[in-house]
Write a protein that holds these residues in place. Sequence first.
Motif, mmCIF file in Angstrom:
data_model
loop_
_atom_site.group_PDB
_atom_site.id
_atom_site.type_symbol
_atom_site.label_atom_id
_atom_site.label_comp_id
_atom_site.label_asym_id
_atom_site.label_seq_id
_atom_site.Cartn_x
_atom_site.Cartn_y
_atom_site.Cartn_z
ATOM 1 N N PHE A 589 23.768 -80.874 -26.677
ATOM 2 C CA PHE A 589 23.242 -80.061 -25.585
ATOM 3 C C PHE A 589 23.115 -78.601 -25.999
ATOM 4 C CE2 PHE A 589 27.782 -79.454 -24.818
ATOM 5 C CZ PHE A 589 27.875 -78.159 -24.327
ATOM 6 N N ALA A 590 22.295 -77.865 -25.243
ATOM 7 C CA ALA A 590 22.062 -76.450 -25.515
ATOM 8 C C ALA A 590 21.884 -75.719 -24.197
ATOM 9 C CB ALA A 590 20.818 -76.266 -26.385
ATOM 10 N N LEU A 591 22.242 -74.436 -24.191
ATOM 11 C CA LEU A 591 22.100 -73.605 -23.000
ATOM 12 C C LEU A 591 20.865 -72.711 -23.157
ATOM 13 C CD1 LEU A 591 23.062 -72.449 -20.308
ATOM 14 C CD2 LEU A 591 24.597 -70.922 -21.575
ATOM 15 N N PHE A 592 19.787 -73.064 -22.468
ATOM 16 C CA PHE A 592 18.579 -72.238 -22.449
ATOM 17 C C PHE A 592 18.744 -71.216 -21.324
ATOM 18 C CE2 PHE A 592 17.230 -75.814 -24.851
ATOM 19 C CZ PHE A 592 16.143 -75.417 -25.621
ATOM 20 N N HIS A 593 18.479 -69.945 -21.613
ATOM 21 C CA HIS A 593 18.713 -68.919 -20.601
ATOM 22 C C HIS A 593 17.723 -67.776 -20.735
ATOM 23 C CE1 HIS A 593 21.051 -67.951 -24.198
ATOM 24 N NE2 HIS A 593 20.776 -66.682 -23.927
ATOM 25 N N SER A 594 17.431 -67.143 -19.607
ATOM 26 C CA SER A 594 16.551 -65.982 -19.596
ATOM 27 C C SER A 594 16.670 -65.253 -18.266
ATOM 28 C CB SER A 594 15.091 -66.404 -19.818
ATOM 29 O OG SER A 594 14.234 -65.279 -19.790
ATOM 30 N N ALA A 595 16.655 -63.926 -18.345
ATOM 31 C CA ALA A 595 16.583 -63.087 -17.144
ATOM 32 C C ALA A 595 15.290 -62.293 -17.243
ATOM 33 C CB ALA A 595 17.790 -62.154 -17.062
ATOM 34 N N ASN A 596 14.402 -62.456 -16.287
ATOM 35 C CA ASN A 596 13.107 -61.777 -16.365
ATOM 36 C C ASN A 596 12.511 -61.603 -14.965
ATOM 37 O OD1 ASN A 596 11.250 -64.239 -15.823
ATOM 38 N ND2 ASN A 596 12.585 -64.937 -17.500
ATOM 39 N N THR A 597 11.412 -60.876 -14.919
ATOM 40 C CA THR A 597 10.792 -60.545 -13.631
ATOM 41 C C THR A 597 10.093 -61.728 -12.978
ATOM 42 O OG1 THR A 597 8.799 -59.822 -14.819
ATOM 43 C CG2 THR A 597 10.446 -58.140 -14.287
ATOM 44 N N TYR A 598 9.933 -62.839 -13.709
ATOM 45 C CA TYR A 598 9.236 -64.004 -13.162
ATOM 46 C C TYR A 598 10.197 -64.989 -12.492
ATOM 47 C CZ TYR A 598 5.946 -62.027 -16.498
ATOM 48 O OH TYR A 598 5.135 -61.170 -17.201
ATOM 49 N N VAL A 599 11.489 -64.642 -12.460
ATOM 50 C CA VAL A 599 12.495 -65.482 -11.808
ATOM 51 C C VAL A 599 12.865 -64.842 -10.474
ATOM 52 C CG1 VAL A 599 14.827 -66.441 -11.959
ATOM 53 C CG2 VAL A 599 13.392 -66.320 -14.011
ATOM 54 N N LYS A 600 12.915 -65.651 -9.412
ATOM 55 C CA LYS A 600 13.143 -65.134 -8.060
ATOM 56 C C LYS A 600 14.621 -65.047 -7.694
ATOM 57 C CE LYS A 600 10.219 -66.546 -4.905
ATOM 58 N NZ LYS A 600 9.417 -67.415 -4.022
ATOM 59 N N LYS A 601 15.437 -65.967 -8.204
ATOM 60 C CA LYS A 601 16.855 -65.977 -7.839
ATOM 61 C C LYS A 601 17.669 -66.674 -8.921
ATOM 62 C CE LYS A 601 16.572 -70.260 -5.108
ATOM 63 N NZ LYS A 601 16.841 -70.867 -3.797
ATOM 64 N N PRO A 602 18.989 -66.459 -8.951
ATOM 65 C CA PRO A 602 19.843 -67.088 -9.959
ATOM 66 C C PRO A 602 19.791 -68.611 -9.845
ATOM 67 C CG PRO A 602 21.012 -65.327 -8.843
ATOM 68 C CD PRO A 602 19.759 -65.561 -8.063
ATOM 69 N N TYR A 603 19.867 -69.261 -10.997
ATOM 70 C CA TYR A 603 19.710 -70.724 -11.001
ATOM 71 C C TYR A 603 20.436 -71.310 -12.207
ATOM 72 C CZ TYR A 603 17.300 -75.257 -11.411
ATOM 73 O OH TYR A 603 17.003 -76.599 -11.522
ATOM 74 N N PHE A 604 21.137 -72.421 -11.964
ATOM 75 C CA PHE A 604 21.739 -73.177 -13.062
ATOM 76 C C PHE A 604 21.655 -74.661 -12.742
ATOM 77 C CE2 PHE A 604 25.417 -75.347 -15.020
ATOM 78 C CZ PHE A 604 25.075 -75.153 -16.351
#
Length: 688
Positions: A589-604
């Motif tokens: 498994f791998a943890l794909f992650h990104s914080a950017n202006t195209y994301v509306k709210k935190p998500y996991f």
Amino acid sequence: MYFSSREKKLLKLLLENTVGIPAQNLQELLQISKRTLYREISSIEETIKPENAQIINERKMGYRLVGSKETLDKIRQEVEKSQEIVFDNVQRQSALVANLLLAEKEEIVESLAVDFAVSPTTIHNDLQQVEKSLAAYGLSLYRKKARGILVVGPEEKRRQILSNIIYSDVNEYEFFSYLAELTTPDENFSSNNFFLNFITPRWLYFAKNAVLEKTNNLFIEVTDNQLQQVITSLALTLERIAHSHWIVDEITDDTVSPAVQSLAEQIMGEIKKQTELEITDNEVLFFTKQLEGVNYKKPQNIFLDNFDAELSYQVRELIRLVSQQTQKDFRKDDTLFYDLLTHLAAAFKRIDNQAQLAGNPLLEKILTEYPRLRKIIQDDLKEIFTDHRAFLQDELAYIVIHFAASLERNPVQKEISALVLCSSGIGTAKILESRLNKYIPEIEWIEIAKISQMGHIDFKEFDLILSTIFLPEFSLPYKVISPLLLDDEIREIKQELQGKQFSNRPVSTHINKETPNDFEQVYEQMKVANELLTQFSITEVSTRQTLEKTLDVILDELEGVVVEDPQKVRELLIHRHKTAPIGIPNTHFALFHSANTYVKKPYFAIFDLSRSVPILGMDRKPMELTRLLLMLAPDNMSTTEERLLGRISNSVIESDVNIQTYQYGDEEAIYERISSLFITEIKDSEEE
């Protein structure tokens, strides 16, 4: 100004013979040849030229030193300084290296022997050791027949070794005390420390002023020893530029941080305002690389572009291995993890700029006081960081200090353990275990055993023994309790635990605070935590031809609710994945992650792939991805959102149990794990 021992003797004769002294007399008094005399005079002239002084040779009168009274007084002060500097072998070799690196022309072995008050044979032996050290940094000793020895190699390497020699042989108190005396750029005094005099006070003044006065707020978290390294390196750079020794070989900037380069440009900008030095782009880039090795205590956030996920994993592995081999669980110490992460990130920038020419007595003492811990850490560093050459002694000592500090903060030897001997059925045993966990949290490890198993139990492993029946002729202390653990029994056990001295009990650092946390803050944390848990799920996804297309399938389902532009988010996820491996080694498994202006709210959430996809793990080895952990956040997420998501990301590789949970756990198991993390985070925030 720096003069060798022989140069001082020559200058002393010139100062005493103000009307002049013939060359023949100088040769006899100094016991040197005519050629050596000319060489010494030429060297002195180069040193005193910036002071508007010179040595003239008048017919029939001989050599005479001329200059203003102030200049001659300054030279006299330098000459009259104590000549008796006693070096040990390591210091002498360091001083010898510095002399050779700064020499404008060939040095004669016999002259060096006079300067250091040793025999020519000793200098020859020193040169053999010095030559090996220089070769490791791309420098070589060039021997010219009948003329002497000269160091050949790039300016960049000369400065790196010189600055490390000066830094290593000047203690922090002596260094900063000397800087405090430099109140103007034209101070004429010198230091009692031999090595500190290799840099003109003028350049130390400008370096100090640019770093400590103009950009002080940028170095608040930087330790004194690193400040000393930065100022020494900068002052030496200014010294070399002033003598027209520029770095001419092009320096690549593909590994430097834009933030650090901006800081270097700011500092060099301050220097340019106050001096007339020609500071090239190459010089700024060289200084940037020196700053890269400084620990700025930057926040470690998985969403930052410069967050090193690979190093984060390696640090976790180092802590895990050291914990296993010392039987002390360092994994619970977040301070240790972040301090090591910050230190090693900077250490790898420093490692190529260091020369092991002299030891630090304080750091050597640390290595002596923790011999077993030092050996374990040294071996584990070699195993984990295989792509780096051996850590120098100083770096190893600092890493040992971090672990030793953790022991001081949390001297954990062993958790309080309880053995419960139960003659009833499994159901009653579970109730008893549950009530012990709930009402007596001081007991951190409980083992339930049947009376019939007593012959196979090592009772010495337990701090407390409880039994549901009386045990005739049982010699060890124990307490009889009822299978339902009554209230008065709970009180008695608590009192007994308070009265017992558990030398191996973890020291609690919790401080009770009378003022409760702000209600709105707690509500905000609960709200964000609840939203993350509500949307968490494990979903099966049909794997497409490529990882990119598989991510498209996942992100298209989130459009409008979590993300606004699935394609942009996918591009950013793939870019991050290609920039730095994110697969968890020895898993799928791998943890794909990104914080950017195209994301509306935190998500996991987690996605199980129908078919494996090849990717690289954090250890740079290929692996097969079958479970994809996806963490997204808006570019301007709140502190609460950042901390809660940080709890999840940190937990992924926090322990072997967590790795197994994220790799094989079902939705309920992972939901419970995340819930527990959020509860801990909220409690911790209340204590801050």
